[in-house]
Design a protein around this motif. Structure first.
Motif, PDB file in Angstrom:
ATOM      1  N   ASP A 100       0.971  -0.819   0.482  1.00 63.00           N
ATOM      2  CA  ASP A 100       0.164   0.480  -0.058  1.00 63.00           C
ATOM      3  C   ASP A 100       0.957   1.394  -0.231  1.00 63.00           C
ATOM      4  N   LYS A 101       0.679   1.943  -0.687  1.00 60.68           N
ATOM      5  CA  LYS A 101       1.628   3.796  -0.654  1.00 60.68           C
ATOM      6  C   LYS A 101       0.945   3.730   0.440  1.00 60.68           C
ATOM      7  N   THR A 102      -0.062   4.206   0.806  1.00 60.75           N
ATOM      8  CA  THR A 102      -0.155   4.541   2.479  1.00 60.75           C
ATOM      9  C   THR A 102       0.677   4.667   3.412  1.00 60.75           C
ATOM     10  N   ILE A 103       1.771   3.051   3.506  1.00 56.88           N
ATOM     11  CA  ILE A 103       3.013   3.369   3.882  1.00 56.88           C
ATOM     12  C   ILE A 103       3.738   3.811   3.372  1.00 56.88           C
ATOM     13  N   PHE A 104       4.397   4.002   2.618  1.00 60.97           N
ATOM     14  CA  PHE A 104       5.618   5.328   2.538  1.00 60.97           C
ATOM     15  C   PHE A 104       5.027   6.490   2.850  1.00 60.97           C
ATOM     16  N   ARG A 105       3.974   7.150   2.499  1.00 64.02           N
ATOM     17  CA  ARG A 105       3.588   8.124   3.298  1.00 64.02           C
ATOM     18  C   ARG A 105       3.638   8.581   4.156  1.00 64.02           C
ATOM     19  N   ILE A 106       3.851   7.185   5.697  1.00 62.33           N
ATOM     20  CA  ILE A 106       3.741   7.154   6.989  1.00 62.33           C
ATOM     21  C   ILE A 106       4.336   7.183   6.940  1.00 62.33           C
ATOM     22  N   ILE A 107       6.224   6.525   6.484  1.00 60.04           N
ATOM     23  CA  ILE A 107       7.332   6.624   6.709  1.00 60.04           C
ATOM     24  C   ILE A 107       7.962   8.291   6.451  1.00 60.04           C
ATOM     25  N   PHE A 108       7.396   8.831   5.384  1.00 61.80           N
ATOM     26  CA  PHE A 108       7.626   9.901   5.627  1.00 61.80           C
ATOM     27  C   PHE A 108       7.994  11.011   6.050  1.00 61.80           C
ATOM     28  N   CYS A 109       6.120  10.730   6.249  1.00 65.73           N
ATOM     29  CA  CYS A 109       5.485  11.301   7.443  1.00 65.73           C
ATOM     30  C   CYS A 109       6.431  11.307   8.768  1.00 65.73           C
ATOM     31  N   LEU A 110       6.388  10.473   9.499  1.00 67.24           N
ATOM     32  CA  LEU A 110       7.140  10.395  10.291  1.00 67.24           C
ATOM     33  C   LEU A 110       8.699  10.375  10.557  1.00 67.24           C
ATOM     34  N   VAL A 111       8.906  10.382   9.409  1.00 64.82           N
ATOM     35  CA  VAL A 111      10.421  10.600   9.904  1.00 64.82           C
ATOM     36  C   VAL A 111      10.829  12.448   9.411  1.00 64.82           C
ATOM     37  N   ALA A 112       9.296  13.131   8.771  1.00 69.42           N
ATOM     38  CA  ALA A 112       9.755  14.473   8.525  1.00 69.42           C
ATOM     39  C   ALA A 112       9.119  15.867  10.023  1.00 69.42           C
ATOM     40  N   ILE A 113       8.739  14.906  11.094  1.00 68.22           N
ATOM     41  CA  ILE A 113       8.131  15.062  12.147  1.00 68.22           C
ATOM     42  C   ILE A 113       8.825  15.002  13.215  1.00 68.22           C
ATOM     43  N   SER A 114      10.085  14.004  13.012  1.00 61.73           N
ATOM     44  CA  SER A 114      11.092  13.898  13.960  1.00 61.73           C
ATOM     45  C   SER A 114      12.293  14.883  14.249  1.00 61.73           C
ATOM     46  N   LEU A 115      11.797  15.522  14.575  1.00 57.69           N
ATOM     47  CA  LEU A 115      12.171  16.894  14.829  1.00 57.69           C
ATOM     48  C   LEU A 115      13.153  17.352  16.049  1.00 57.69           C
ATOM     49  N   ALA A 143      13.886  13.998   5.765  1.00 51.45           N
ATOM     50  CA  ALA A 143      12.942  13.318   4.507  1.00 51.45           C
ATOM     51  C   ALA A 143      12.840  13.975   3.108  1.00 51.45           C
ATOM     52  N   PRO A 144      12.115  15.093   3.457  1.00 53.03           N
ATOM     53  CA  PRO A 144      11.968  16.188   2.357  1.00 53.03           C
ATOM     54  C   PRO A 144      13.949  16.174   1.726  1.00 53.03           C
ATOM     55  N   ILE A 145      14.645  16.025   1.768  1.00 52.49           N
ATOM     56  CA  ILE A 145      15.574  16.206   0.977  1.00 52.49           C
ATOM     57  C   ILE A 145      15.432  14.952   0.170  1.00 52.49           C
ATOM     58  N   VAL A 146      15.661  13.616   0.787  1.00 50.55           N
ATOM     59  CA  VAL A 146      14.871  12.159   0.284  1.00 50.55           C
ATOM     60  C   VAL A 146      13.871  12.231  -1.094  1.00 50.55           C
ATOM     61  N   TYR A 147      12.954  12.705  -0.249  1.00 52.32           N
ATOM     62  CA  TYR A 147      12.154  12.585  -1.491  1.00 52.32           C
ATOM     63  C   TYR A 147      12.351  13.162  -2.770  1.00 52.32           C
ATOM     64  N   LEU A 148      13.047  14.524  -2.187  1.00 49.02           N
ATOM     65  CA  LEU A 148      12.817  15.784  -3.452  1.00 49.02           C
ATOM     66  C   LEU A 148      13.652  15.352  -4.893  1.00 49.02           C
ATOM     67  N   ILE A 149      14.935  14.093  -4.307  1.00 47.98           N
ATOM     68  CA  ILE A 149      15.885  13.594  -4.962  1.00 47.98           C
ATOM     69  C   ILE A 149      14.977  11.973  -5.755  1.00 47.98           C
ATOM     70  N   VAL A 152      15.114  11.765  -9.508  1.00 44.22           N
ATOM     71  CA  VAL A 152      15.467  10.697 -10.618  1.00 44.22           C
ATOM     72  C   VAL A 152      14.683   9.283 -10.899  1.00 44.22           C
ATOM     73  N   ILE A 153      13.572   9.141 -10.570  1.00 42.10           N
ATOM     74  CA  ILE A 153      12.421   8.413 -10.798  1.00 42.10           C
ATOM     75  C   ILE A 153      11.567   9.106 -11.846  1.00 42.10           C
ATOM     76  N   PRO A 154      11.207   8.511 -12.829  1.00 41.36           N
ATOM     77  CA  PRO A 154      10.344   8.481 -14.378  1.00 41.36           C
ATOM     78  C   PRO A 154       9.335   8.267 -14.090  1.00 41.36           C
ATOM     79  N   GLU A 155       8.352   9.557 -14.886  1.00 46.43           N
ATOM     80  CA  GLU A 155       7.042   9.258 -14.436  1.00 46.43           C
ATOM     81  C   GLU A 155       6.457   8.551 -15.104  1.00 46.43           C
ATOM     82  N   ALA A 156       5.751   7.653 -14.574  1.00 45.05           N
ATOM     83  CA  ALA A 156       5.098   6.897 -15.526  1.00 45.05           C
ATOM     84  C   ALA A 156       3.944   7.938 -16.804  1.00 45.05           C
ATOM     85  N   LYS A 157       4.387   8.145 -17.655  1.00 46.20           N
ATOM     86  CA  LYS A 157       3.472   9.333 -18.868  1.00 46.20           C
ATOM     87  C   LYS A 157       2.656   8.179 -19.680  1.00 46.20           C
TER      88      LYS A 157
END
Length: 212
Positions: free
Chosen positions: A139-154, A175-181, A185-190
């Motif tokens: 589930d894509k939600t799992i990755f969204r939760i992971i990024f959110c948890l890391v982002a709020i670990s201030l 988190a935002p740095i990894v997400y931006l990278i 680098v990952i191509p979009e499914a067009k």
């Protein structure tokens, strides 16, 4: 010696044996007739877009199969590709003495290796998490939760020292740095073919039509 024809397919140029060219031309005509017969694609511009997508997919398969681009495309190669793609309704292409809906036709299952793409159809920002979900089969939600948890670990921080200069930053900045990278680098499914491969399903005419 067979006659060779230069043909443009999906914006690419190929040398094709005459019988292979005629076979591909017949397939595309049958493909168009199948779209018209189905009736679900009444918009001519949509039909043309589907035809354009299938030609691009054919060009992609031809490029992958041709070890030497200077060699002419054979009839066997075209037969293999048209059998793989099928018709828009999921049937095999009609041939002499057989209708497109022949229930005795056997479809060969194809294994598809997933590729990592960003999913533009189900995204909050760049579609990274959705693409990761398809790639890893979860589930894509799992990755969204992971990024959110890391982002709020201030509350946690790193400190890097370079002589008299030091730099400290929180884990949340990672988190935002990894997400931006990943976004970069990952191509979009067009294309419909990209969206099929992202999901791990064969990029057949029937499946590609689902993502129009």
């Amino acid at each position: 010696m067979k006659k060779v024809i230069n043909a443009s397919i999906g914006g690419l140029s190929f040398c094709m044996e005459e019988d292979a060219y005629n076979r591909l031309d017949r397939y595309l005509e049958n493909f168009k007739a199948s779209l018209a017969k189905d009736g679900s694609t009444s918009d001519d511009s949509c039909s043309q877009e589907i035809i354009s997508d299938i030609e691009s997919r054919i060009a992609e398969l031809l490029t992958a199969r041709m070890a030497n681009p200077s060699c002419a495309v054979s009839l066997d190669c075209i037969n293999s590709i048209t059998a793989q793609l099928g018709m828009p309704d999921g049937s095999r292409e009609p041939v002499s003495g057989q209708t497109g809906n022949d229930s005795n036709a056997v479809r060969t299952p194809m294994s598809v290796k997933r590729k990592l793409f960003r999913d533009s159809d189900s995204r909050i920002l760049g579609g990274v998490c959705s693409g990761l979900g398809y790639y890893f089969g979860c589930d894509k939600t799992i990755f969204r939760i992971i990024f959110c948890l890391v982002a709020i670990s201030l509350g946690f921080s790193f400190k890097l020292g370079f002589g008299t200069f030091s730099l400290s930053f929180g884990i949340g900045a990672v988190a935002p740095i990894v997400y931006l990278i990943l976004w970069l680098v990952i191509p979009e499914a067009k294309t419909p073919a990209d969206k099929c491969i992202m999901r791990g399903i064969p990029a057949t005419a029937e499946n590609m039509r689902k993502f129009k």
